[in-house]
Design an enzyme around this catalytic site. Sequence first.
Site, mmCIF file in Angstrom:
data_model
loop_
_atom_site.group_PDB
_atom_site.id
_atom_site.type_symbol
_atom_site.label_atom_id
_atom_site.label_comp_id
_atom_site.label_asym_id
_atom_site.label_seq_id
_atom_site.Cartn_x
_atom_site.Cartn_y
_atom_site.Cartn_z
ATOM 1 N N SER A 75 -32.210 -2.217 -24.041
ATOM 2 C CA SER A 75 -32.855 -2.906 -25.157
ATOM 3 C C SER A 75 -33.789 -2.015 -25.964
ATOM 4 O O SER A 75 -34.299 -2.438 -26.992
ATOM 5 C CB SER A 75 -33.632 -4.130 -24.650
ATOM 6 O OG SER A 75 -34.870 -3.753 -24.110
ATOM 7 N N LYS A 111 -41.507 -2.666 -23.760
ATOM 8 C CA LYS A 111 -41.234 -3.224 -25.086
ATOM 9 C C LYS A 111 -42.318 -2.798 -26.079
ATOM 10 O O LYS A 111 -43.398 -2.347 -25.702
ATOM 11 C CB LYS A 111 -41.202 -4.751 -25.037
ATOM 12 C CG LYS A 111 -40.057 -5.361 -24.240
ATOM 13 C CD LYS A 111 -38.731 -5.198 -24.937
ATOM 14 C CE LYS A 111 -37.623 -5.884 -24.152
ATOM 15 N NZ LYS A 111 -37.339 -5.198 -22.890
#
Length: 231
Positions: free
Chosen positions: A152, A190
């Site tokens: 991701s 993230k």
Amino acid sequence: MLTTKQHELLCFIDERLKDTGVSPSFEEMKDELGLKSKSGIHRLISALEEREFLRRLPNRARALEVLKLPEGGMVAPAPSNVVEMHPPASSHAPSPAREVAPANDDILEIPLHGKIAAGMPIEAIEGQSALSVPAALLGPGEHYALEVSGDSMIEAGILDGDYALIQKTEIARDGEIVVALIHEEEATLKYLHKDNGSVRLDPANAAYEPQVYGPGEVRIQGKMAGLLRRY
């Protein structure tokens, strides 16, 4: 520090503005960077705005202004935060690791604390092993390493199997890549954004959706300082 994709996009926009005076379309940016959707372009532009490299001009379609370029202008950024741990040997050319090796030759041993997700959150396991890291990759403070699992964060140049070098801290700014501990159980890597009391964890892959959590659900355990890659 800009990611590879952020730098590529900024340079592409700057070159197009100099050539034509008009910003490229989002579709052109997507094709230039090889992304699957325009949502990835929106995130890259937002990150460049937050770092004050780029500004959207109001009331004008496709209106972007480049405020500044990374140090060194249009030259591609040297991958000083990525070290090839086992580059292919060659008798006719310098080793790629030597080409990007930092000036400081000191090697430090930092704890390797298992895997962290660059995808859906998974457990960050406390381990007993260590990782040898060039000291020049690490700034001040205490550091540890985590092996990246998932894809991701690929648009930020962070790949499955890479080793994320993390500076220990409980404080991070919007737009920084952080280790976020969710519900005191799961950790993920993230981009951090704070939205009216909630916390949004953004991936760097258009195939994934941002994760939004309420107050007290997320605790910062560190921010990314560099990357090691095994070949």
